[in-house]
Design an enzyme around this catalytic site. Sequence first.
Site, PDB file in Angstrom:
ATOM      1  N   THR A  51       1.345   4.186  -3.030  1.00  0.00           N
ATOM      2  CA  THR A  51       1.031   5.643  -3.014  1.00  0.00           C
ATOM      3  C   THR A  51       2.292   6.459  -3.401  1.00  0.00           C
ATOM      4  O   THR A  51       2.182   7.338  -4.303  1.00  0.00           O
ATOM      5  CB  THR A  51       0.982   6.310  -1.468  1.00  0.00           C
ATOM      6  OG1 THR A  51       1.983   5.992  -0.682  1.00  0.00           O
ATOM      7  CG2 THR A  51      -0.283   5.531  -0.801  1.00  0.00           C
ATOM      8  N   ALA A  96       0.671  -1.192   0.026  1.00  0.00           N
ATOM      9  CA  ALA A  96       0.018   0.154   0.013  1.00  0.00           C
ATOM     10  C   ALA A  96       0.877   1.218   0.073  1.00  0.00           C
ATOM     11  O   ALA A  96       0.648   2.127  -0.756  1.00  0.00           O
ATOM     12  CB  ALA A  96      -1.015  -0.134   1.168  1.00  0.00           C
ATOM     13  N   TYR A  97       1.942   1.236   0.640  1.00  0.00           N
ATOM     14  CA  TYR A  97       2.678   2.419   0.908  1.00  0.00           C
ATOM     15  C   TYR A  97       3.578   2.685  -0.552  1.00  0.00           C
ATOM     16  O   TYR A  97       3.580   3.793  -0.934  1.00  0.00           O
ATOM     17  CB  TYR A  97       3.763   2.089   1.925  1.00  0.00           C
ATOM     18  CG  TYR A  97       4.943   3.134   2.020  1.00  0.00           C
ATOM     19  CD1 TYR A  97       4.485   4.502   2.513  1.00  0.00           C
ATOM     20  CD2 TYR A  97       6.080   3.133   1.695  1.00  0.00           C
ATOM     21  CE1 TYR A  97       5.692   5.283   2.506  1.00  0.00           C
ATOM     22  CE2 TYR A  97       7.328   4.141   1.976  1.00  0.00           C
ATOM     23  CZ  TYR A  97       6.922   5.283   2.329  1.00  0.00           C
ATOM     24  OH  TYR A  97       7.711   6.218   2.390  1.00  0.00           O
ATOM     25  N   ALA A  98       4.082   1.472  -0.992  1.00  0.00           N
ATOM     26  CA  ALA A  98       4.653   1.579  -2.496  1.00  0.00           C
ATOM     27  C   ALA A  98       3.575   2.002  -3.574  1.00  0.00           C
ATOM     28  O   ALA A  98       3.873   2.847  -4.387  1.00  0.00           O
ATOM     29  CB  ALA A  98       5.183  -0.023  -2.947  1.00  0.00           C
TER      30      ALA A  98
END
Length: 246
Positions: free
Chosen positions: A158, A154-156
């Site tokens: 964004t 999820a972080y990647a």
Amino acid sequence: MNAPTQSRVAIVTGGSGGIGQSVAERLAADGMQVVVHYAGNAQRAEQAVQTITDAGGTATALSADVADETQVAALFDQAEEVYGGVDVVVNTAGIMLLAPLVELDLADFDRMHRTNVRGTFVVSQQAGRRLRSGGALVNFSTSVTRLQQPTYSAYAATKAAVEGMTLILARELRGRDITVNAVAPGPTATPLFLDGKPQKVIDHLATLSPLERLGQPDDIAEIVAFLAGPGRWINGQVLYSNGGIA
């Protein structure tokens, strides 16, 4: 001819801690007048300003929600009122919440999207409208977009969005003499990165780079200072700053 460094003005979002504070201090040491942006921790922002002023620099702490277009516009208004204009914008503000994709709470995904994607977009929008000729916008991605480490999906996602908007904005600002780039750090010893990680994991991550250490905030600040200052022929790029992991 570029404006003298001494007269340049920089806004550093997330400038109250971690990489952001190191960036703010480095740009101030290079002679820029710096706006240390913060979202919730006024004390840390004022400490960053104090560190800069104690070293002979010029800085002001200003608050805004980076995802709120009205507050961000007001932040730029204040910077222009205090310093006369804006030449450099560095978007370090971001949050990182980790879990395997199938387990991630979608509320956490939405929180990251609001800050990392919408926040970067809103700040970039104001930067694109207001940066003076010779200016620079530096956004922040992550080396995880290449490393594909589990729990970072999820972080990647964004940060992949940040890369897309950054590279396109660089082309949209044709003729303005404004550079737009992104920095993609690898494992860097910041509170955001170290929080919740066992020492064994941290030690392993430190061995991934051929330089056999974690990055330090000052390592990343050095790259930003180059892009914000003399690196005028680098534009529309993502610079992976990770000590050679990938």
